[in-house]
Design a protein around this motif. Structure first.
Motif, short mmCIF file in Angstrom:
data_model
loop_
_atom_site.label_atom_id
_atom_site.label_comp_id
_atom_site.label_asym_id
_atom_site.label_seq_id
_atom_site.Cartn_x
_atom_site.Cartn_y
_atom_site.Cartn_z
N THR A 211 41.62 25.68 135.40
CA THR A 211 41.95 26.17 136.99
C THR A 211 42.67 25.21 137.63
O THR A 211 43.24 25.31 138.69
N GLN A 212 42.67 23.79 137.08
CA GLN A 212 43.19 22.81 137.79
C GLN A 212 44.45 22.20 136.94
O GLN A 212 44.61 22.80 135.73
N PRO A 213 45.50 21.98 137.59
CA PRO A 213 46.70 21.32 136.95
C PRO A 213 46.41 20.42 135.93
O PRO A 213 45.54 19.60 135.81
N LEU A 214 47.24 20.60 134.72
CA LEU A 214 47.24 19.73 133.52
C LEU A 214 47.93 18.43 133.88
O LEU A 214 48.99 18.50 134.08
N SER A 215 47.39 17.42 133.21
CA SER A 215 47.87 16.30 133.32
C SER A 215 47.43 15.15 132.23
O SER A 215 46.19 15.50 131.81
N GLU A 216 48.41 14.71 131.64
CA GLU A 216 48.02 13.62 130.52
C GLU A 216 47.17 12.67 131.13
O GLU A 216 46.36 12.14 130.12
N GLU A 217 47.14 12.37 132.27
CA GLU A 217 46.38 11.37 132.78
C GLU A 217 44.75 11.84 132.81
O GLU A 217 43.46 11.17 132.92
N THR A 218 44.54 13.18 133.01
CA THR A 218 43.09 13.74 133.25
C THR A 218 42.33 14.64 132.29
O THR A 218 41.30 14.60 131.92
N VAL A 219 43.27 15.14 131.12
CA VAL A 219 42.63 16.02 130.15
C VAL A 219 42.09 15.11 128.97
O VAL A 219 42.77 14.03 128.77
N SER A 220 40.98 15.30 128.58
CA SER A 220 40.62 14.54 127.53
C SER A 220 39.72 15.77 126.45
O SER A 220 39.54 16.86 126.87
N VAL A 221 39.89 15.41 125.31
CA VAL A 221 39.65 16.20 124.16
C VAL A 221 38.74 15.53 123.04
O VAL A 221 39.10 14.33 122.67
N SER A 222 37.60 15.99 122.87
CA SER A 222 36.64 15.42 121.79
C SER A 222 36.42 16.50 120.59
O SER A 222 36.28 17.67 121.05
N TRP A 223 36.49 16.13 119.54
CA TRP A 223 36.24 16.78 118.34
C TRP A 223 35.04 16.14 117.56
O TRP A 223 34.94 15.17 117.34
N THR A 224 33.95 17.20 117.22
CA THR A 224 32.98 16.75 116.50
C THR A 224 32.68 17.56 115.38
O THR A 224 33.51 18.69 115.10
N PHE A 225 32.04 16.93 114.25
CA PHE A 225 31.79 17.79 112.96
C PHE A 225 30.42 17.52 112.54
O PHE A 225 29.54 16.77 112.73
N ARG A 226 29.80 18.63 112.18
CA ARG A 226 28.52 19.04 111.70
C ARG A 226 28.39 19.61 110.28
O ARG A 226 29.07 20.55 110.16
N PRO A 227 28.22 18.59 109.30
CA PRO A 227 28.20 18.86 107.70
C PRO A 227 27.20 20.46 107.67
O PRO A 227 26.32 20.38 108.34
N LEU A 228 27.46 21.06 106.68
CA LEU A 228 26.69 22.21 106.08
C LEU A 228 25.30 21.68 105.86
O LEU A 228 25.13 20.74 105.50
N GLY A 229 24.14 22.30 106.72
CA GLY A 229 22.80 22.05 106.33
C GLY A 229 22.35 20.84 107.17
O GLY A 229 21.25 20.61 106.90
N LYS A 230 23.04 20.40 108.10
CA LYS A 230 22.90 18.87 108.79
C LYS A 230 22.79 19.59 110.43
O LYS A 230 23.34 20.46 110.74
N SER A 231 21.76 18.92 111.04
CA SER A 231 21.85 19.40 112.38
C SER A 231 22.22 18.18 113.25
O SER A 231 22.61 18.56 114.53
N LEU A 232 22.82 17.17 112.95
CA LEU A 232 23.41 16.03 113.87
C LEU A 232 24.95 15.93 113.65
O LEU A 232 25.57 16.12 112.49
N GLU A 233 25.51 16.12 114.65
CA GLU A 233 26.98 15.96 114.92
C GLU A 233 27.59 14.57 115.01
O GLU A 233 26.90 13.71 115.54
N LYS A 234 28.73 14.54 114.56
CA LYS A 234 29.46 12.98 114.58
C LYS A 234 30.64 13.44 115.08
O LYS A 234 31.32 14.27 115.06
N SER A 235 31.10 12.32 116.16
CA SER A 235 32.53 12.39 116.69
C SER A 235 33.66 11.94 115.54
O SER A 235 33.44 11.02 115.04
N ILE A 236 34.66 12.87 115.55
CA ILE A 236 35.68 12.49 114.48
C ILE A 236 37.10 12.33 114.97
O ILE A 236 37.97 11.66 114.55
N PHE A 237 37.19 12.74 116.39
CA PHE A 237 38.68 12.53 117.00
C PHE A 237 38.43 12.54 118.42
O PHE A 237 37.72 13.55 119.12
N LEU A 238 39.03 12.01 119.13
CA LEU A 238 39.33 11.78 120.49
C LEU A 238 40.66 11.66 120.86
O LEU A 238 41.61 11.07 120.34
#
Length: 164
Positions: free
Chosen positions: A51-78
């Motif tokens: 709902t807010q204007p998009l800006s390269e300065e404000t938008v952040s993205v994070s990707w995490t991965f949880r392997p099959l059969g595991k409960s803990l996630e790990k960060s893989i990309f920012l």
């Protein structure tokens, strides 16, 4: 005593209400399941609306991965102003930025997928003051080779992605 409340309530409202901000949510969209053939590239598509204007300065993205059969996630990309590829050995040189935050696209591509990539990937997007309550999740299944009908779908998906 009751007359004191008549003056106290407006005074409290005048102090409190200016500090209250309406907070909206970011809508994040992903496919729920995806299949990829071992050794190929696959795009983990994540789109968002804010709902807010998009800006390269404000938008952040994070990707995490949880392997099959595991409960803990790990960060893989920012991503924040630029891509920060993974340092984790599993995804190093495999996960690359393929999004464009100014177009509401927070996608990454996994190159040369391995069987160890089976699991759940979560995409979170922030664009202050917007917040996101739910992450988009993709369940990736890496297979030895595509089923006959699936080959046709994979080829069309690659053609469609190249056009976007």
């Amino acid at each position: 005593m009751s007359r004191d409340w008549i003056y106290l309530v407006p005074a409290l409202c005048a102090l409190v209400l200016p500090g209250v901000h309406q907070v909206e949510g970011i809508e994040v969209l992903t496919s729920s399941e995806l299949e990829a053939v071992n050794g190929t590239d696959v795009r983990l598509k994540c789109t968002f609306k804010s709902t807010q204007p998009l800006s390269e300065e404000t938008v952040s993205v994070s990707w995490t991965f949880r392997p099959l059969g595991k409960s803990l996630e790990k960060s893989i990309f920012l991503y924040h102003k630029q891509a920060y590829p993974p340092k984790d050995e599993t995804f190093k040189d495999h996960a690359v930025w393929s999004g464009n935050v100014m177009n509401g696209d927070a996608s990454i591509t996994l190159r040369n997928v391995q069987f160890s990539f089976n699991g759940t990937y979560s995409c979170q997007v922030r664009n202050p003051p917007d917040f996101q309550g739910f992450a988009g999740e993709i369940s990736l299944r890496v297979v030895q080779k595509a089923a006959e009908g699936q080959k046709y779908l994979i080829n069309w998906a690659r053609i469609a992605d190249s056009l976007l």
